[in-house]
Design a protein around this motif. Structure first.
Motif, PDB file in Angstrom:
ATOM      1  N   TYR A  43      65.253  40.075  13.141  1.00 34.89           N
ATOM      2  CA  TYR A  43      66.665  40.221  12.786  1.00 34.89           C
ATOM      3  C   TYR A  43      66.831  40.977  11.468  1.00 34.89           C
ATOM      4  O   TYR A  43      67.585  41.948  11.379  1.00 34.89           O
ATOM      5  CB  TYR A  43      67.306  38.828  12.709  1.00 34.89           C
ATOM      6  CG  TYR A  43      68.683  38.804  12.097  1.00 34.89           C
ATOM      7  CD1 TYR A  43      69.781  39.293  12.780  1.00 34.89           C
ATOM      8  CD2 TYR A  43      68.883  38.286  10.820  1.00 34.89           C
ATOM      9  CE1 TYR A  43      71.047  39.261  12.220  1.00 34.89           C
ATOM     10  CE2 TYR A  43      70.140  38.246  10.252  1.00 34.89           C
ATOM     11  CZ  TYR A  43      71.217  38.744  10.954  1.00 34.89           C
ATOM     12  OH  TYR A  43      72.460  38.718  10.395  1.00 34.89           O
ATOM     13  N   VAL A  44      66.113  40.546  10.436  1.00 35.47           N
ATOM     14  CA  VAL A  44      66.230  41.182   9.117  1.00 35.47           C
ATOM     15  C   VAL A  44      65.762  42.635   9.188  1.00 35.47           C
ATOM     16  O   VAL A  44      66.415  43.541   8.643  1.00 35.47           O
ATOM     17  CB  VAL A  44      65.443  40.383   8.047  1.00 35.47           C
ATOM     18  CG1 VAL A  44      65.353  41.142   6.747  1.00 35.47           C
ATOM     19  CG2 VAL A  44      66.086  39.014   7.836  1.00 35.47           C
ATOM     20  N   CYS A  81      68.368  44.734  11.062  1.00 32.98           N
ATOM     21  CA  CYS A  81      69.558  44.921  10.230  1.00 32.98           C
ATOM     22  C   CYS A  81      69.293  45.989   9.163  1.00 32.98           C
ATOM     23  O   CYS A  81      70.136  46.851   8.898  1.00 32.98           O
ATOM     24  CB  CYS A  81      69.983  43.611   9.580  1.00 32.98           C
ATOM     25  SG  CYS A  81      70.729  42.462  10.758  1.00 32.98           S
ATOM     26  N   LEU A 107      73.647  42.636   7.643  1.00 32.74           N
ATOM     27  CA  LEU A 107      73.372  41.267   8.082  1.00 32.74           C
ATOM     28  C   LEU A 107      74.584  40.674   8.797  1.00 32.74           C
ATOM     29  O   LEU A 107      74.452  39.991   9.818  1.00 32.74           O
ATOM     30  CB  LEU A 107      72.959  40.388   6.904  1.00 32.74           C
ATOM     31  CG  LEU A 107      71.592  40.689   6.282  1.00 32.74           C
ATOM     32  CD1 LEU A 107      71.393  39.855   5.020  1.00 32.74           C
ATOM     33  CD2 LEU A 107      70.473  40.440   7.271  1.00 32.74           C
TER      34      LEU A 107
END
Length: 142
Positions: free
Chosen positions: A27-28, A31, A48
């Motif tokens: 996810y990070v 993003c 984010l």
């Protein structure tokens, strides 16, 4: 408080912590890549926030990516979010079904160990076993 202990145990026993850690990294990273790939997403915080909207399928419309690379990254991030949110209930259900089966097996083993030593049981213990057997038979409809 007991519910949190059950959840912690479930996460530890199922290996879900590795999956969740991997998803947070995914996810990070995505993003960050979306922020680099699209000028419409101005800061990492915005990326984010946008990513959270994507993985939860909320899609508030605060940001819209415009470059082809960013669109591809958003699709992959969305698919990852769908998989993550589908995986968690499956793991939880599997864990609870396994716990129920273990409890059932333990109770059957205790019952079996009493039956093995039936000649040694007192009259009261024999009545308890008979009552439990009747109750179990009623439960299953026999």
């Amino acid at each position: 408080m007991k519910e949190f202990q059950v959840i912690r145990t479930m996460i530890r026993k199922t290996g879900m912590s590795r999956f969740l850690t991997g998803f947070v990294i995914f996810y990070v990273l995505f993003c960050f890549l979306i922020q680099l790939a699209d000028p419409a997403v101005e800061s990492f915080g915005d990326a984010l926030w946008f990513g959270l909207n994507v993985i939860t399928t909320i899609g508030l419309g605060d940001y819209t990516v415009t470059t082809p690379l960013a669109r591809i990254l958003v699709v992959l991030l969305g698919l990852g979010g769908i998989l993550m949110f589908a995986f968690i209930p499956g793991v939880m259900t599997s864990y609870y079904l396994q716990r129920v089966q273990t409890q059932k097996d333990d109770s059957l083993n205790q019952f079996y160990s009493k039956l093995i030593r039936a000649p040694e049981l007192t009259a009261q213990e024999k009545k308890e076993i008979a009552a439990r057997t009747r109750a179990a038979r009623k439960k299953v409809g026999k």
